[in-house]
Design a protein around this motif. Structure first.
Motif, PDB file in Angstrom:
ATOM      1  N   PRO A  48       0.807  -1.225   0.000  1.00 22.20           N
ATOM      2  CA  PRO A  48       0.000   0.000   0.000  1.00 22.20           C
ATOM      3  C   PRO A  48       0.841   1.278   0.000  1.00 22.20           C
ATOM      4  N   SER A  49       1.926   1.282   0.770  1.00 22.72           N
ATOM      5  CA  SER A  49       2.778   2.478   0.814  1.00 22.72           C
ATOM      6  C   SER A  49       3.432   2.745  -0.535  1.00 22.72           C
ATOM      7  N   LEU A  87      -8.566  -0.264  -5.295  1.00 25.13           N
ATOM      8  CA  LEU A  87      -8.807   0.284  -6.629  1.00 25.13           C
ATOM      9  C   LEU A  87      -7.803  -0.253  -7.636  1.00 25.13           C
ATOM     10  N   VAL A  88      -6.534  -0.257  -7.267  1.00 25.60           N
ATOM     11  CA  VAL A  88      -5.504  -0.749  -8.184  1.00 25.60           C
ATOM     12  C   VAL A  88      -5.729  -2.231  -8.478  1.00 25.60           C
ATOM     13  N   VAL A  90      -8.606  -3.754  -8.633  1.00 25.88           N
ATOM     14  CA  VAL A  90      -9.702  -3.824  -9.609  1.00 25.88           C
ATOM     15  C   VAL A  90      -9.199  -3.478 -11.006  1.00 25.88           C
ATOM     16  N   LEU A  91      -8.338  -2.472 -11.101  1.00 30.79           N
ATOM     17  CA  LEU A  91      -7.799  -2.088 -12.413  1.00 30.79           C
ATOM     18  C   LEU A  91      -6.924  -3.186 -12.998  1.00 30.79           C
ATOM     19  N   VAL A  92      -6.145  -3.844 -12.146  1.00 26.71           N
ATOM     20  CA  VAL A  92      -5.252  -4.899 -12.635  1.00 26.71           C
ATOM     21  C   VAL A  92      -6.041  -6.053 -13.235  1.00 26.71           C
ATOM     22  N   VAL A  93      -7.150  -6.409 -12.603  1.00 23.31           N
ATOM     23  CA  VAL A  93      -7.932  -7.567 -13.068  1.00 23.31           C
ATOM     24  C   VAL A  93      -9.117  -7.134 -13.924  1.00 23.31           C
ATOM     25  N   LEU A  94      -9.100  -5.896 -14.422  1.00 22.87           N
ATOM     26  CA  LEU A  94     -10.207  -5.410 -15.240  1.00 22.87           C
ATOM     27  C   LEU A  94     -10.509  -6.326 -16.430  1.00 22.87           C
ATOM     28  N   PRO A  95      -9.511  -6.788 -17.196  1.00 24.11           N
ATOM     29  CA  PRO A  95      -9.838  -7.726 -18.286  1.00 24.11           C
ATOM     30  C   PRO A  95     -10.517  -8.995 -17.782  1.00 24.11           C
ATOM     31  N   TRP A  96     -10.102  -9.486 -16.628  1.00 25.72           N
ATOM     32  CA  TRP A  96     -10.732 -10.681 -16.049  1.00 25.72           C
ATOM     33  C   TRP A  96     -12.195 -10.411 -15.688  1.00 25.72           C
ATOM     34  N   LEU A  97     -12.455  -9.241 -15.123  1.00 19.20           N
ATOM     35  CA  LEU A  97     -13.826  -8.877 -14.777  1.00 19.20           C
ATOM     36  C   LEU A  97     -14.692  -8.745 -16.027  1.00 19.20           C
ATOM     37  N   MET A  98     -14.134  -8.127 -17.055  1.00 15.05           N
ATOM     38  CA  MET A  98     -14.878  -7.985 -18.306  1.00 15.05           C
ATOM     39  C   MET A  98     -15.112  -9.340 -18.960  1.00 15.05           C
ATOM     40  N   TYR A  99     -14.149 -10.231 -18.830  1.00 15.55           N
ATOM     41  CA  TYR A  99     -14.327 -11.575 -19.382  1.00 15.55           C
ATOM     42  C   TYR A  99     -15.474 -12.304 -18.684  1.00 15.55           C
TER      43      TYR A  99
END
Length: 265
Positions: A48-49, A87-88, A90-99
Motif C-alpha cells: 500500500p505504501s 482500486l488498483v 480492480v484495475l489490474v484484473v479489469l480484463p478478467w472482470l470484463m471476461y
C-alpha cells in the motif's frame, strides 16, 4: 424469391431463471476471487505504501522541497492506502472482470456476435488503461504545475492525502470512461441506431459536448479540461473510421444492411 429462414442457432438453449441466477453467482464469485488475488499480490509488492508513493509522484514533484502530503483524518493513514490498494487491484484484473461479464452473456449470443464481443472487451480494457495512464503520466504533472504556479510565496501548499486520492480517483474514472468513445460509436453504428454520415454531421456538436463534459468532470483548470476534451474528439474520429470496418466484420452471414437485430418474418 426469398430463401427459407435458417434454423435459429439459439433455439432450445433457454435456461430456467434459477440457472441464470446460479451462473450469475458463479461469475460474481470469480470476480471476487480475481480481485482478492490481486489485492494479496499487490499487498506483498509494492505494498500500500508503494502504491501511495507512486500515485503521489506527480504532485510531490511540484511541492516545495521537504514538503509531503499530510493526513488530517484520524483514520486516513489506514483507510486511504487500503482504498488505493483495492482500486488498483480492480484495475489490474479489469480484463478478467470484463471476461466474466462476457462469459455470462455469451450463451445468449449468436456465433457472429461472440466473434466481436470478446475483442470489444479487450479493446475497451485497453482504452481504459490508456485513459488512466494518460492521467498518471501526462495530465497530473501539467495540472499540478499549473495549479502550484498560482500559490503565492507566503502560502505553503500541503495537500491532504485523502482529498488528493479522491481527486485522482475521480480523474481516473472520468478518463477511463471517456476513452470508451470509440466503443460507443462502433456499437451505435453496428446496431443501426445512427449512421456514419449522421456521426460526421454531429461532429461539431460532439466537440461542444466534449468540452462541456470536460468542464464538469475535471478540476477547474484549463490543462485538465483540454487534456480530456481533445482526446475525446480524437477518439470520436477513431470510432467513426473503425465503425465501417466493425460493421462489416461483425455482420452475420447473409445479413443485409438495415436488418440488424430484426426478427425474421
Amino acid at each position: 424469391m426469398s430463401q427459407p429462414d435458417k434454423e435459429d442457432e439459439l433455439a432450445g438453449t433457454e435456461q430456467p431463471f434459477v440457472a441464470h441466477l446460479m451462473e450469475l453467482r458463479d461469475r460474481l464469485l470469480y470476480c471476487v476471487y480475481g480481485i482478492a488475488a490481486a489485492v494479496i499480490l499487490l499487498a506483498i509488492w509494492p505494498g500500500p505504501s508503494g502504491l501511495i508513493d507512486f500515485i503521489a509522484r506527480p504532485i510531490q514533484a511540484h511541492l516545495p522541497p521537504g514538503t509531503h502530503l499530510i493526513a488530517t483524518g484520524v483514520f486516513s493513514p489506514v483507510f486511504v492506502p487500503l482504498k488505493v490498494l483495492l482500486l488498483v487491484a480492480v484495475l489490474v484484473v479489469l480484463p478478467w472482470l470484463m471476461y466474466q461479464l462476457w462469459a455470462f452473456v455469451a450463451p445468449g449470443l449468436y456465433s457472429h456476435e461472440k466473434k466481436f464481443a470478446l475483442p470489444l472487451i479487450i479493446f475497451g480494457s485497453f482504452l481504459a488503461y490508456c485513459g488512466i495512464g494518460f492521467v498518471q503520466f501526462f495530465v497530473l504533472d501539467r495540472m499540478f504545475s499549473f495549479i502550484q504556479s498560482f500559490a503565492p510565496p507566503s502560502v505553503q501548499a500541503t495537500p491532504d492525502i485523502a482529498s488528493y486520492v479522491e481527486a485522482i480517483l475521480s480523474l481516473y474514472l472520468a478518463f477511463g470512461l471517456a476513452f470508451q468513445v470509440p466503443i460507443v460509436v462502433m456499437l451505435l453504428v453496428r446496431f443501426e441506431m445512427v449512421t456514419v454520415e449522421k456521426l460526421k454531421e454531429f461532429r461539431g456538436y460532439f466537440i461542444v459536448v466534449a468540452f462541456v463534459v470536460a468542464a464538469v468532470v475535471t478540476p477547474p483548470d484549463v490543462i485538465s479540461q483540454l487534456a480530456l476534451a481533445v482526446p475525446m474528439c480524437i477518439l470520436y474520429e477513431v470510432g467513426i473510421v473503425a465503425s465501417r470496418w466493425f460493421v462489416k466484420a461483425s455482420r452475420a452471414p447473409g445479413e443485409e444492411p438495415g436488418t440488424a437485430d430484426k426478427p425474421s418474418s
